[in-house]
Structures are given as C-alpha cells and as structure tokens.
Scaffold this motif. Structure first.
Motif, PDB file in Angstrom:
ATOM      1  N   ALA A   1       0.833  -1.198   0.000  1.00 39.21           N
ATOM      2  CA  ALA A   1       0.000   0.000   0.000  1.00 39.21           C
ATOM      3  C   ALA A   1       0.868   1.249   0.000  1.00 39.21           C
ATOM      4  N   ALA A   2       0.372   2.315  -0.622  1.00 39.25           N
ATOM      5  CA  ALA A   2       1.092   3.587  -0.657  1.00 39.25           C
ATOM      6  C   ALA A   2       1.196   4.153   0.760  1.00 39.25           C
ATOM      7  N   ILE A   3       2.307   4.830   1.025  1.00 37.76           N
ATOM      8  CA  ILE A   3       2.507   5.378   2.373  1.00 37.76           C
ATOM      9  C   ILE A   3       1.412   6.385   2.716  1.00 37.76           C
TER      10      ILE A   3
ATOM     11  N   ALA B   1       6.879   3.183   7.369  1.00 38.70           N
ATOM     12  CA  ALA B   1       5.944   2.589   8.317  1.00 38.70           C
ATOM     13  C   ALA B   1       6.174   1.088   8.400  1.00 38.70           C
ATOM     14  N   VAL B   2       5.715   0.498   9.500  1.00 38.47           N
ATOM     15  CA  VAL B   2       5.879  -0.941   9.738  1.00 38.47           C
ATOM     16  C   VAL B   2       4.627  -1.481  10.414  1.00 38.47           C
ATOM     17  N   ARG B   3       4.189  -2.678   9.970  1.00 38.42           N
ATOM     18  CA  ARG B   3       3.153  -3.404  10.701  1.00 38.42           C
ATOM     19  C   ARG B   3       3.846  -4.492  11.526  1.00 38.42           C
TER      20      ARG B   3
ATOM     21  N   PHE C   1       6.618  -0.512   4.879  1.00 38.82           N
ATOM     22  CA  PHE C   1       5.935   0.351   3.921  1.00 38.82           C
ATOM     23  C   PHE C   1       6.802   1.577   3.642  1.00 38.82           C
ATOM     24  N   GLY C   2       6.448   2.299   2.597  1.00 36.41           N
ATOM     25  CA  GLY C   2       7.157   3.531   2.284  1.00 36.41           C
ATOM     26  C   GLY C   2       8.518   3.262   1.675  1.00 36.41           C
TER      27      GLY C   2
END
Length: 229
Positions: free
Chosen positions: A60-62, A200-202, A211-212
């Motif tokens: 997904a986009a940041i 970002a991180v899940r 992410f990003g």
C-alpha cells in the motif's frame, strides 16, 4: 380625404415592418438554459483523501497507510509512560510503552540509548532463523525501527528496555502519537508510521511488513532480516 387616409395607413404599416436583424427567428439562450447540465463539484483545497476502509495491505502507498493510522481514535499518551512486570509498575519518564494483539506485540522507546527509536518484541509465527553471525541469546521476534532502518531478529545479551515489562494495551481502533511516530492498533497488529522519514511498519504475529521507503537489504552481522530507506 379618402386618399389622405390611405397614405397614412400605408406609412404606418411600413414603419412596423422593418427587418428583425440576424437574430430573427432564433431562440435566445443563457447559460442557465442548458438542460441536463450537472453541477461540478471539487474537493476543498488542502483536504485529505479518505482513509482506507480496512488496514492497508502489503504494498500500500505510504499516503494510504498514514491516512488509515490517522483515522484512528486518538489515545491519551499520558497513559503509556509506564511498564508492568510481575505486578510491579515502573514509570518510564518520557519513554512510551504499549502492547497490541493481546500482548503478543510489545513496543517501547528508549530515549537514553537509542534517541527514541522504536523497539518491539513480537511473538512471530515464523521468526527469521538465527544467522551464523549471531552470538548470544537469539531473539527472532526482536524488531528495531528508527525510521530509516528496520531490523528483525537480534542476538541480545540483556532484555534492554523490556527489563521493566510491557506497556498498556492500545485498544483496537485507537492511535497513539509520540515523538516522530504514530501507531494504530487493530486485530491485524500494530501499524506505526515514522513521519520524519515517511516509512511505516506493521508489527504482527503473522509477520513484519514494511511500507514507504523501506526496502529489503542485506542484514548486518547478528540480524535475521533488514530493510533500509
């Protein structure tokens, strides 16, 4: 008299029968007479795009990640400045501690030693295997995230900030802001953005998802997996 009357009538008819010009026989229109024209609408200047309905998926986009995190209900940071271990609660000063997924994700900051970077212990279903370069007690679910670097799995000689236990649970749907970070919890785990680096991180038992700007990179000695901006 009869001739004079006929002349007067003739002149009157001639005066009323002058040409109507180029618009003769054409209907007059105005912009409002365009039937069926739908009104155009534009979003207010500076408005944010709507947040995704569900947690962002891999890739997904940041911007979507940030929108989803920011759509969470803001939690009061004052309730997340302590950690509890075996019933004993320790104040953490300016540091933050929080948990998610029923305590299977535990994260803390350590301003004194790391400048406020986020460290997490995650009960990973499939943690990275211990590399040959690791020495000491292997923690496959130890995750470090400072905004430009994400490292999963680490050889640790001590529990570091987790010596004091774990922070309070961040309720599903709530978000927590601290330092350069903002995190939101839900059933899929804990999703945290670092605004300074737009990464970002899940953190979740199912795995660690970057992410990003974070991209896979060769891990340094003693680390299971690494990502860098």
């Amino acid at each position: 008299m009869r001739i004079a009357a006929l002349v007067a009538v003739t002149l009157l008819v001639a005066g009323c029968s002058h040409p109507a010009g180029d618009n003769a026989g054409r209907p007059q229109t105005t912009p409002e007479s365009s039937a069926g024209a739908a009104p155009t609408t534009t979003a207010p200047s500076g408005s944010k795009p709507p947040a995704p309905a569900g947690a962002p998926a891999s890739g997904a986009a940041i911007s979507d990640v940030v929108a989803w995190i920011e759509a969470g209900h803001p939690a009061d940071p004052s309730g997340y400045h302590s950690a509890t271990r075996e019933g004993a609660t320790t104040p953490l000063g300016n540091d933050i501690a929080l948990t998610a997924q029923g305590g299977k994700v535990s994260c803390m900051t350590d301003v004194k030693h790391t400048g406020g970077a986020l460290a997490c212990l995650v009960s990973l279903t499939n943690p990275p295997p211990r590399p040959d370069t690791a020495y000491g007690d292997w923690k496959g679910g130890w995750v470090d995230f400072d905004g430009t670097n994400l490292q999963v799995g680490s050889a640790r000689a001590d529990p570091g900030p987790f010596l004091n236990g774990n922070g309070p649970e961040l309720a599903g749907g709530d978000s927590l802001s601290f330092g350069d970070y903002r995190c939101r919890a839900d059933q899929s785990g804990l999703l945290c953005v670092n605004y300074a680096h737009q990464s970002a991180v899940r953190f979740a038992t199912a795995g660690i998802q970057p992410f990003g700007c974070l991209k896979s990179a060769p891990p340094p000695d003693g680390v299971g997996a690494a990502f860098r901006c």
